[in-house]
Enzyme design. Structure first.
Site, PDB file in Angstrom:
ATOM      1  N   ASP A 127      67.167  40.292  31.298  1.00  0.00           N
ATOM      2  CA  ASP A 127      67.903  39.090  30.935  1.00  0.00           C
ATOM      3  C   ASP A 127      67.092  37.835  31.236  1.00  0.00           C
ATOM      4  O   ASP A 127      66.297  37.797  32.185  1.00  0.00           O
ATOM      5  CB  ASP A 127      69.213  39.012  31.726  1.00  0.00           C
ATOM      6  CG  ASP A 127      70.387  39.585  30.961  1.00  0.00           C
ATOM      7  OD1 ASP A 127      70.807  38.937  29.993  1.00  0.00           O
ATOM      8  OD2 ASP A 127      70.886  40.664  31.318  1.00  0.00           O
ATOM      9  N   ASP A 187      70.873  35.332  27.499  1.00  0.00           N
ATOM     10  CA  ASP A 187      72.296  35.254  27.815  1.00  0.00           C
ATOM     11  C   ASP A 187      72.900  33.951  27.297  1.00  0.00           C
ATOM     12  O   ASP A 187      72.358  32.869  27.531  1.00  0.00           O
ATOM     13  CB  ASP A 187      72.474  35.329  29.335  1.00  0.00           C
ATOM     14  CG  ASP A 187      73.922  35.207  29.754  1.00  0.00           C
ATOM     15  OD1 ASP A 187      74.702  36.125  29.465  1.00  0.00           O
ATOM     16  OD2 ASP A 187      74.275  34.185  30.367  1.00  0.00           O
ATOM     17  N   GLU A 234      72.482  36.853  22.777  1.00  0.00           N
ATOM     18  CA  GLU A 234      73.934  37.027  22.828  1.00  0.00           C
ATOM     19  C   GLU A 234      74.561  35.773  22.219  1.00  0.00           C
ATOM     20  O   GLU A 234      74.274  34.654  22.651  1.00  0.00           O
ATOM     21  CB  GLU A 234      74.410  37.193  24.271  1.00  0.00           C
ATOM     22  CG  GLU A 234      75.930  37.257  24.385  1.00  0.00           C
ATOM     23  CD  GLU A 234      76.425  37.038  25.800  1.00  0.00           C
ATOM     24  OE1 GLU A 234      77.392  37.700  26.198  1.00  0.00           O
ATOM     25  OE2 GLU A 234      75.845  36.178  26.507  1.00  0.00           O
ATOM     26  N   HIS A 263      78.942  45.143  29.829  1.00  0.00           N
ATOM     27  CA  HIS A 263      79.420  44.709  31.145  1.00  0.00           C
ATOM     28  C   HIS A 263      80.470  43.603  31.054  1.00  0.00           C
ATOM     29  O   HIS A 263      81.112  43.284  32.061  1.00  0.00           O
ATOM     30  CB  HIS A 263      78.245  44.217  31.984  1.00  0.00           C
ATOM     31  CG  HIS A 263      77.581  42.994  31.410  1.00  0.00           C
ATOM     32  ND1 HIS A 263      76.869  43.019  30.240  1.00  0.00           N
ATOM     33  CD2 HIS A 263      77.549  41.709  31.839  1.00  0.00           C
ATOM     34  CE1 HIS A 263      76.427  41.808  29.967  1.00  0.00           C
ATOM     35  NE2 HIS A 263      76.823  40.991  30.926  1.00  0.00           N
ATOM     36  N   ASP A 264      80.654  43.013  29.880  1.00  0.00           N
ATOM     37  CA  ASP A 264      81.616  41.931  29.698  1.00  0.00           C
ATOM     38  C   ASP A 264      82.879  42.366  28.958  1.00  0.00           C
ATOM     39  O   ASP A 264      83.819  41.571  28.856  1.00  0.00           O
ATOM     40  CB  ASP A 264      80.980  40.780  28.911  1.00  0.00           C
ATOM     41  CG  ASP A 264      80.083  39.903  29.763  1.00  0.00           C
ATOM     42  OD1 ASP A 264      80.299  39.841  30.989  1.00  0.00           O
ATOM     43  OD2 ASP A 264      79.155  39.284  29.207  1.00  0.00           O
TER      44      ASP A 264
END
Length: 536
Positions: free
Chosen positions: A103, A205, A269, A331-332
């Site tokens: 990331d 991100d 993202e 993960h979100d």
């Protein structure tokens, strides 16, 4: 650039396995996964047949947002290990043929970052303009109406400067001012640090939050309509606090840097109700990012042929128009098996979703545990860690249920994840789906996914080919993937009942892979939640 024999860069069509490091494997018994834990499982990851891994943040951080609040871009937080541990991970991953993507959090830092400590000291220091500061309105209220994703105003008062600072997320995540070239230079220098250590790519991100309207106009209101509202952020159209048209120009600087190091994979993202224009802008041509993904599937409450067709139809042109990535879980977002299926044969449905993900045109991102068919865990309030979940309980259950520990050994304490107390509890139904259980059964979700990845890896049509949809009745979904003289037909029954066999499915075709067909008989109707992939 590094090329495959097909003439494509390694990343085009590559399957990336996402690792949430806190929850993968704990090597020292403190209840938190770490880099040595990941290194110890690289052989397992290689056995899946993926091209590489994406590791969520492991940088130095106060962990207010579990690593997405970075206080040092160029070091490893002690709970995850050391830079030497990271170097060892890179070396062993590369020895196994695995690429490593990490990331980069470029829209904000932690309020514990040294840059912010200097910036907030006064209005004249060298980093005074590295963050977004504004005077209060005459009545003392924030500079405008912008709202933060995690709730409340996107502004926090700071007595040192007698000003508000902006934050799109937590108040502990102050917004960087990427309109400032010095900030861009500093972020690119941090990225270069990791490229020089051997990383093969970056996931950027929340990059559409990285630049704002410098005139600071109020965002327009968004009528509630039939939406369920859990936070004031959802009551605005976010046209001024994010998505500035200069973001692609900054991404050209990112691409110029990564091109110095060869075929480095960059994926953005992009969240929001209308992500497509930004995705196209971020990935167009050969001077910006390689790929982008949005939340077409990640927050979807159901899986339908129409949803799949709509998502894919935006990316059917030549690669110069952009190249998508796809994720069903991460993960979100709640795990897709639980969002999309309420029946008793979860393994059958997990095979279906994994097969569909790996047959889409683009880069599939397989989240840890999806290869096991893990369901979403229910985390009791007293064990919650996610700040959004705690603040909005019980309307927002938060992200913890997708972040519970990876189950390795069914009979071991805490599923073999740790010898201590795990930071989150092991999920319900996860022990019986542990890796050791599934390794021993040829028809497990794990071994089906390995075979599936083998089929994809051996097929140019599936990795980089074109896509077209057959005219079949829902809940059937039939798509063709083609490259050169190879054409594969992929048929999915997304419904809970058997469907008539579509005319496009030849009765004498050999299946490369199938799931859900009783006793191997593929001559009758298409069973519920079944998959058929064949060369025609």
């Amino acid at each position: 650039m590094e090329q495959e024999q097909t003439g494509q860069p390694w990343w085009r069509g590559a399957v990336i396995y996402q690792i949430y490091p806190r929850s993968y494997l704990d090597s020292n018994g403190d209840g938190i996964g770490d880099l040595p834990g990941i290194t110890g499982k690289l052989s397992y990851i290689a056995s899946l047949g993926v091209a590489g891994i994406w590791i969520s943040p492991f940088f130095t951080s106060p962990m207010k947002d579990f690593g997405y609040d970075v206080s040092d871009y160029c070091d490893v937080d002690p709970i995850f290990g050391t830079l030497a541990d990271f170097d060892r991970l890179i070396e062993e991953a590369h020895a196994l043929g695995l690429k490593v993507v990490i990331d980069q959090v470029m829209s904000h830092t932690s309020d514990a970052h040294a840059w912010f400590a200097e910036s907030r000291r006064d209005r004249t220091n060298d980093k005074a303009d590295w963050y977004v500061w504004r005077d209060a309105r005459p009545d003392g209220t924030p500079p405008n109406n912008w709202q933060a994703v995690f709730g409340g105003a996107a502004w926090t008062w700071d007595a040192r400067r007698q000003q508000y600072y902006m934050h799109n997320f937590l108040s502990e995540q102050p917004q960087l001012n990427l309109h400032n070239p010095e900030v861009q230079d500093a972020l690119l220098a941090a990225s270069r640090f990791w490229l020089e250590r051997g990383v093969d790519g970056f996931r950027l991100d929340a990059i559409n939050f990285s630049m704002f309207d410098p005139t600071f106009q109020d965002n327009p209101a968004w009528e509630i309509g039939d939406r369920t509202i859990t936070r004031p952020f959802d009551l605005q159209h976010h046209v001024h606090n994010q998505s500035h048209p200069n973001i692609p120009l900054y991404l050209e600087r990112v691409r110029a840097l990564t091109d110095e190091f060869g075929a480095v994979f960059t994926v953005a993202e992009v969240a929001g109700p209308d992500p497509l224009p930004e995705m196209r802008a971020f990935t167009a041509g050969d001077s910006r990012l390689n790929s982008a993904y949005n939340f077409d599937f990640l927050y979807a409450s159901s899986l339908t042929p129409g949803r799949v067709k709509r998502a894919q139809s935006n990316w059917t042109g030549p690669v110069e128009e952009g190249w998508p990535s796809w994720a069903f879980s991460n993960h979100d977002a709640p795990r897709c098996v639980s969002r999309w299926y309420g029946g008793t044969d979860r393994n059958r449905f997990a095979k279906l979703t994994n097969a569909l993900l790996l047959c889409l045109r683009g880069n599939p991102i397989l989240y840890q545990g999806e290869e096991l068919g893990l369901p979403q865990a229910e985390v009791p309030f007293e064990r919650l860690q996610d700040p959004e979940a705690i603040a909005n309980w019980p309307l927002t259950l938060g992200r913890d249920g997708a972040r519970t520990p990876m189950p390795w050994v069914s009979g071991a304490p805490e599923g073999g994840f740790t010898t201590g107390t795990p930071w989150l509890p092991v999920g319900q139904g996860h022990l019986e789906a542990a890796v050791d259980v599934q390794d021993d059964h040829s028809e497990s979700v794990l071994n089906f996914t390995r075979r599936l990845l083998g089929v994809r890896g051996a097929s140019r049509a599936l990795t980089t080919g074109d896509i077209a949809f057959e005219d079949v009745e829902a809940p059937l979904l039939a798509l063709r993937r083609s490259a050169g003289d190879e054409t594969l037909l992929c048929i999915f029954n997304l419904g809970e009942a058997a469907q008539l066999r579509p005319s496009c499915m030849p009765k004498d075709a050999d299946a490369l892979l199938a799931s859900g067909w009783r006793d191997g008989d593929m001559t009758g109707s298409v069973p519920e939640y079944s998959v058929w992939i064949g060369r025609i």
